[in-house]
Design a protein around this motif. Structure first.
Motif, PDB file in Angstrom:
ATOM      1  N   VAL A   1     -12.500  -1.659   5.386  1.00 15.22           N
ATOM      2  CA  VAL A   1     -11.847  -0.736   4.471  1.00 15.22           C
ATOM      3  C   VAL A   1     -12.708   0.503   4.298  1.00 15.22           C
ATOM      4  O   VAL A   1     -13.948   0.414   4.273  1.00 15.22           O
ATOM      5  CB  VAL A   1     -11.645  -1.427   3.101  1.00 15.22           C
ATOM      6  CG1 VAL A   1     -11.028  -0.478   2.101  1.00 15.22           C
ATOM      7  CG2 VAL A   1     -10.796  -2.662   3.254  1.00 15.22           C
ATOM      8  N   HIS A   2     -12.050   1.649   4.203  1.00 13.37           N
ATOM      9  CA  HIS A   2     -12.783   2.865   3.886  1.00 13.37           C
ATOM     10  C   HIS A   2     -13.073   2.866   2.397  1.00 13.37           C
ATOM     11  O   HIS A   2     -12.212   2.556   1.587  1.00 13.37           O
ATOM     12  CB  HIS A   2     -11.965   4.098   4.271  1.00 13.37           C
ATOM     13  CG  HIS A   2     -12.800   5.336   4.325  1.00 13.37           C
ATOM     14  ND1 HIS A   2     -13.098   6.068   3.197  1.00 13.37           N
ATOM     15  CD2 HIS A   2     -13.437   5.944   5.351  1.00 13.37           C
ATOM     16  CE1 HIS A   2     -13.877   7.085   3.534  1.00 13.37           C
ATOM     17  NE2 HIS A   2     -14.104   7.040   4.838  1.00 13.37           N
ATOM     18  N   ARG A   3     -14.304   3.230   2.054  1.00 17.11           N
ATOM     19  CA  ARG A   3     -14.721   3.060   0.659  1.00 17.11           C
ATOM     20  C   ARG A   3     -13.917   3.904  -0.324  1.00 17.11           C
ATOM     21  O   ARG A   3     -13.764   3.539  -1.479  1.00 17.11           O
ATOM     22  CB  ARG A   3     -16.206   3.384   0.515  1.00 17.11           C
ATOM     23  CG  ARG A   3     -16.558   4.806   0.874  1.00 17.11           C
ATOM     24  CD  ARG A   3     -18.040   5.038   0.720  1.00 17.11           C
ATOM     25  NE  ARG A   3     -18.397   6.359   1.210  1.00 17.11           N
ATOM     26  CZ  ARG A   3     -19.640   6.775   1.353  1.00 17.11           C
ATOM     27  NH1 ARG A   3     -20.640   5.986   1.045  1.00 17.11           N
ATOM     28  NH2 ARG A   3     -19.883   7.978   1.797  1.00 17.11           N
TER      29      ARG A   3
ATOM     30  N   ALA B   1      -4.428   4.435   6.416  1.00 16.26           N
ATOM     31  CA  ALA B   1      -5.728   4.647   7.062  1.00 16.26           C
ATOM     32  C   ALA B   1      -6.870   4.050   6.243  1.00 16.26           C
ATOM     33  O   ALA B   1      -8.007   4.016   6.709  1.00 16.26           O
ATOM     34  CB  ALA B   1      -5.963   6.134   7.256  1.00 16.26           C
ATOM     35  N   ALA B   2      -6.562   3.585   5.024  1.00 13.30           N
ATOM     36  CA  ALA B   2      -7.609   2.945   4.222  1.00 13.30           C
ATOM     37  C   ALA B   2      -8.168   1.736   4.950  1.00 13.30           C
ATOM     38  O   ALA B   2      -9.343   1.413   4.829  1.00 13.30           O
ATOM     39  CB  ALA B   2      -7.056   2.533   2.869  1.00 13.30           C
ATOM     40  N   ILE B   3      -7.311   1.064   5.706  1.00 15.25           N
ATOM     41  CA  ILE B   3      -7.778  -0.073   6.510  1.00 15.25           C
ATOM     42  C   ILE B   3      -8.157   0.464   7.880  1.00 15.25           C
ATOM     43  O   ILE B   3      -7.313   0.883   8.659  1.00 15.25           O
ATOM     44  CB  ILE B   3      -6.692  -1.154   6.620  1.00 15.25           C
ATOM     45  CG1 ILE B   3      -6.394  -1.711   5.224  1.00 15.25           C
ATOM     46  CG2 ILE B   3      -7.144  -2.269   7.552  1.00 15.25           C
ATOM     47  CD1 ILE B   3      -5.313  -2.744   5.199  1.00 15.25           C
TER      48      ILE B   3
ATOM     49  N   MET C   1       0.830  -1.200   0.000  1.00 15.45           N
ATOM     50  CA  MET C   1       0.000   0.000   0.000  1.00 15.45           C
ATOM     51  C   MET C   1       0.862   1.246   0.000  1.00 15.45           C
ATOM     52  O   MET C   1       0.580   2.218  -0.698  1.00 15.45           O
ATOM     53  CB  MET C   1      -0.922  -0.008   1.232  1.00 15.45           C
ATOM     54  CG  MET C   1      -2.111  -0.935   1.083  1.00 15.45           C
ATOM     55  SD  MET C   1      -2.926  -1.260   2.633  1.00 15.45           S
ATOM     56  CE  MET C   1      -3.636   0.324   3.023  1.00 15.45           C
ATOM     57  N   GLN C   2       1.950   1.195   0.787  1.00 11.60           N
ATOM     58  CA  GLN C   2       2.844   2.341   0.840  1.00 11.60           C
ATOM     59  C   GLN C   2       3.475   2.578  -0.532  1.00 11.60           C
ATOM     60  O   GLN C   2       3.575   3.701  -0.996  1.00 11.60           O
ATOM     61  CB  GLN C   2       3.928   2.072   1.884  1.00 11.60           C
ATOM     62  CG  GLN C   2       4.588   3.334   2.382  1.00 11.60           C
ATOM     63  CD  GLN C   2       5.451   3.060   3.599  1.00 11.60           C
ATOM     64  OE1 GLN C   2       5.844   1.920   3.859  1.00 11.60           O
ATOM     65  NE2 GLN C   2       5.761   4.099   4.346  1.00 11.60           N
ATOM     66  N   GLU C   3       3.864   1.464  -1.183  1.00 18.16           N
ATOM     67  CA  GLU C   3       4.473   1.544  -2.502  1.00 18.16           C
ATOM     68  C   GLU C   3       3.549   2.218  -3.506  1.00 18.16           C
ATOM     69  O   GLU C   3       3.981   2.937  -4.387  1.00 18.16           O
ATOM     70  CB  GLU C   3       4.736   0.120  -2.977  1.00 18.16           C
ATOM     71  CG  GLU C   3       6.123  -0.145  -3.488  1.00 18.16           C
ATOM     72  CD  GLU C   3       6.301  -1.634  -3.676  1.00 18.16           C
ATOM     73  OE1 GLU C   3       5.769  -2.155  -4.672  1.00 18.16           O
ATOM     74  OE2 GLU C   3       6.949  -2.280  -2.811  1.00 18.16           O
ATOM     75  N   ARG C   4       2.274   1.939  -3.384  1.00 15.98           N
ATOM     76  CA  ARG C   4       1.312   2.430  -4.356  1.00 15.98           C
ATOM     77  C   ARG C   4       0.538   3.632  -3.852  1.00 15.98           C
ATOM     78  O   ARG C   4      -0.537   3.949  -4.374  1.00 15.98           O
ATOM     79  CB  ARG C   4       0.322   1.306  -4.706  1.00 15.98           C
ATOM     80  CG  ARG C   4       0.962   0.272  -5.596  1.00 15.98           C
ATOM     81  CD  ARG C   4       0.163  -1.005  -5.596  1.00 15.98           C
ATOM     82  NE  ARG C   4       0.951  -2.099  -6.118  1.00 15.98           N
ATOM     83  CZ  ARG C   4       0.894  -2.521  -7.384  1.00 15.98           C
ATOM     84  NH1 ARG C   4       0.100  -1.947  -8.236  1.00 15.98           N
ATOM     85  NH2 ARG C   4       1.648  -3.515  -7.782  1.00 15.98           N
ATOM     86  N   ASP C   5       1.044   4.265  -2.826  1.00 14.83           N
ATOM     87  CA  ASP C   5       0.445   5.501  -2.309  1.00 14.83           C
ATOM     88  C   ASP C   5      -1.001   5.318  -1.862  1.00 14.83           C
ATOM     89  O   ASP C   5      -1.835   6.195  -2.065  1.00 14.83           O
ATOM     90  CB  ASP C   5       0.532   6.629  -3.342  1.00 14.83           C
ATOM     91  CG  ASP C   5       1.971   7.034  -3.590  1.00 14.83           C
ATOM     92  OD1 ASP C   5       2.764   6.932  -2.643  1.00 14.83           O
ATOM     93  OD2 ASP C   5       2.296   7.419  -4.728  1.00 14.83           O
TER      94      ASP C   5
END
Lengths: 263, 476
Positions: A123-125, A107-109, A99-103
């Motif tokens: 997950v946040h929508r 906080a999405a989770i 996730m960090q790699e792909r920006d």
């Protein structure tokens, strides 16, 4: 006999303790302190159940069981504590790194829950599609297949009652995970993952049809099981099951959704 | 050239004959004088003239090209097939956009068999749910039951006893044979191989007879229950199953004679309804279709349940990715299932068939009485005459059911059509909060356009037959 429900309930929670790795001393997820509950609310409030009052569902007439004052709080899936076990720690680490790699912000989770050997990421929508793309494309994750997308309605009095669950399968690593997005019934919008997983097309149409969740960006979000001009969303909890009372040998048997429920 | 000349003569001659002898292709009546056309480059091409009713064509020869050229590209034909159609595998509606005989776009319309099984389950106890889910995919009822019960057991944190697990495997494999036989039989019927149908249904009848003997019902068994199975296998099961194995072993080679090597069957299925592996993964396709594309993905092997890891069987695959490969795989899977059933017989040791937990297990053993199947007389005597507590317990378990701790699980099993997943959510009550069957037919049917667009309309039938969707499962 009379405390059957409570015994089974406790048994279940005890069983959960082993699996979920709850903090020691905490016997039940239902016993979250008010501060913890407030924290839940702030993070999106993952409430997965309804609170129950009384024991036999007796309403509107006298309860002679003596259990009328019993209150069972709504079930809240407890956030998992590390180590998760079952290889979920490595998986989550890989996921966070990808996730960090792909920006995709961490906080999405909103919450991670490990229960009965299955991991659920709440997950946040806003980040759902990016997260799915990460899960599918990252070489350490490779969730090539989306097994299932479906909705769950947790009941009318539950905040963010509509949940959309995604069951993803990694055929490479033979793993399964669940993503869950919780939305309010007044703002039931979730981005469509059809562009990432084309198989989600019909699943999302069914979820729209049955629960009224709007999948933004879906190529053709129309009803799939019900007729096109149908009113309402049949699998919502406030939608009646239908049926008529039946008379049998002089007694009237109410339709199933109006019969006495015990819990 | 001679032949053409002859036909020209015939045409000229026919002019002299009465009208009834004219070629049947004449569209409109009293149209043109065909002899005036003989000077043109193609004397049999269609002629036309404008009338007040529109353009009237006269087609005199067997050559429709000229006429079709006019229609092609500016006229698309949309054909509606179904929902009541003998070749759509149930109440499936196909909307096909054709150019000539080529399908340019295909869409399927479903929902004609939606019965609200998932919603209904929310208003019944966990045990009663079995009776509903078994009716979803009616050709593989035992798989629906198994997926639902295994998911419920996972929620409860219990495991069915070993004998129950073996019985489940035995019944599921019997059911797989029956389901594949219907796939072959109806597929054959839809393609015109009617003997395939009669043979397939004949063998399936053997399966249903055996299932009736073992579970009491031919379909919709509701035999697998949370915690085990409803009752033990009847006396004489072993011999009956062995007889069945002998019959199947002797009859299965007939399918190879009748269909596998048959040129018409091969020509209808080879290179038809092609779906490669990447397409399968994107569309979430599982089961024989995925295995026909080359991936050895069978949940019995990759994620064993019910003790499948103990059984010795192969997962047949192919790399052809066409309808013929799927047919061959289904026949081979029948052979493998027979192999598993034989091993089940060796593993059936005496023991309980339901968990030893009186809070979950049905209190009474079922027996056949004078008025049919019911609670055993012994049990009724006990609860009515001796033990008030046992009566209360029986009543509570039957009416209220057992409570399941809150949480959710997803349990997939390998049904004849692919991954059959059961997503259960419990809020801690005695009724499910949500029951969702991830039915492989529903998902696999999405691949119909990918398989049939660009092909001939006749191959759409082969494609749908090779997907083998069961509408009860698609619509639930």
């Amino acid at each position: 006999m009379t405390n059957m429900t409570t015994t089974s309930g406790n048994k279940g929670h005890d069983g959960n303790d082993k699996d979920k790795g709850l903090a020691p001393g905490r016997t039940s997820s239902a016993e979250l302190s008010s501060a913890e509950e407030a924290e839940h609310e702030a993070r999106g409030g993952v409430v997965a159940g309804r609170a129950r009052r009384g024991m036999f569902g007796v309403q509107g007439w006298g309860d002679t069981s003596g259990y009328g004052g019993l209150v069972l709080p709504a079930y809240v899936p407890p956030p998992a504590q590390r180590p998760y076990g079952d290889g979920f720690d490595e998986l989550t680490d890989e996921l966070l790194a990808a996730m960090q790699e792909r920006d995709v912000p961490a906080a999405a989770i909103q919450q991670t829950t490990v229960d009965r050997g299955e991991i659920t990421y709440y997950v946040h929508r806003d980040h759902l599609v990016a997260l799915c793309r990460t899960l599918r494309d990252d070489p350490a994750l490779r969730f090539e297949m989306c097994s299932s997308v479906s909705g769950v309605d947790y009941g009318t009095d539950v905040p963010q009652r509509l949940h959309v669950t995604y069951h993803l399968t990694s055929m490479t690593y033979r793993r399964r995970i669940r993503l869950e997005v919780a939305v309010d019934v007044d703002d039931a919008h979730v981005p469509s993952v059809v562009e990432v997983y084309p198989t989600a097309d019909w699943h999302e149409r069914e979820t729209w049809d049955m629960f009224g969740v709007v999948f933004d960006g879906h190529p053709a979000l129309t009803r799939i099981l019900m007729p096109d001009d149908w009113d309402g969303f049949p699998q919502r909890k406030d939608y009646p099951l239908g049926g008529i009372p039946v008379e049998y040998k002089g007694a009237e048997i109410p339709p199933p959704d109006q019969r006495r429920a015990y819990s | 050239m001679n032949r053409r000349k002859d036909r020209k003569n015939t045409s000229k001659n026919s002019k002299a004959k009465p009208r009834a002898a004219e070629p049947a292709h004449t569209v409109g009546s009293g149209t043109t004088d065909t002899t005036t056309q003989t000077a043109g480059p193609d004397p049999y091409a269609a002629t036309s003239r404008e009338t007040t009713e529109g353009r009237v064509y006269t087609v005199t020869g067997g050559d429709w090209d000229g006429m079709l050229d006019d229609w092609r590209h500016d006229e698309r034909i949309v054909v509606n097939m179904g929902p009541q159609h003998p070749s759509t595998h149930g109440v499936l509606r196909l909307v096909l956009e054709l150019e000539g005989e080529v399908v340019t776009q295909a869409r399927s319309v479903i929902g004609y068999l939606h019965t609200g099984i998932e919603k209904n389950c929310e208003y019944r106890t966990w045990t009663q749910g079995v009776t509903f889910v078994t009716r979803a995919d009616y050709l593989s009822p035992l798989f629906n039951e198994a997926a639902y019960c295994l998911a419920t057991e996972k929620l409860l944190g219990i495991t069915a006893p070993r004998r129950a697990q073996v019985i489940r495997v035995l019944l599921m494999e019997l059911n797989r044979i029956g389901s594949h036989l219907v796939a072959i039989a109806t597929g054959g019927m839809e393609l015109g191989a009617l003997t395939g149908m009669t043979a397939g249904f004949r063998e399936r009848e053997e399966v249903l007879h055996l299932l009736e003997f073992l579970t009491g019902l031919r379909m919709n068994h509701a035999f697998i229950r949370p915690g085990g199975v409803a009752q033990d296998l009847p006396d004489g099961s072993d011999a009956k199953i062995r007889d069945f194995l002998t019959v199947m072993d002797s009859r299965l080679p007939d399918y190879d004679k009748l269909l596998t090597g048959q040129p018409i069957w091969k020509n209808r299925l080879r290179n038809v309804a092609y779906l490669p592996l990447d397409g399968c993964l994107q569309l979430g396709v599982t089961g024989p279709i995925l295995r026909s594309a080359g991936l050895e993905w069978d949940l019995r092997k990759v994620q064993p349940y019910c003790g499948y890891e103990e059984y010795d069987f192969e997962v047949p695959t192919s790399t052809d990715g066409d309808a013929y490969a799927r047919y061959v795989l289904r026949v081979e899977e029948i052979h493998q299932s027979l192999k598993i059933i034989e091993q089940c017989l060796g593993k059936l040791e005496p023991g309980r068939v339901m968990v030893d937990d009186p809070k979950i297990a049905w209190p009474a053993q079922l027996t056949i009485g004078s008025d049919g199947m019911g609670n055993s007389l012994e049990h009724v005597r006990k609860i009515m005459g001796q033990s008030m507590e046992a009566l209360i317990h029986h009543f509570k378990l039957v009416t209220e059911g057992f409570a399941v701790p809150p949480g959710q699980v997803y349990f997939p099993v390998e049904s004849p059509r692919g991954e059959l997943g059961c997503h259960l959510v419990s809020d801690g009550g005695t009724r499910p909060m949500r029951v969702h069957m991830r039915d492989p037919s529903f998902v696999n049917l999405q691949s119909m356009p990918a398989m049939s667009e660009g092909g001939l309309v006749a191959d759409v039938i082969a494609a749908v037959a090779s997907i083998d969707p069961v509408m009860g499962g698609v619509d639930r």
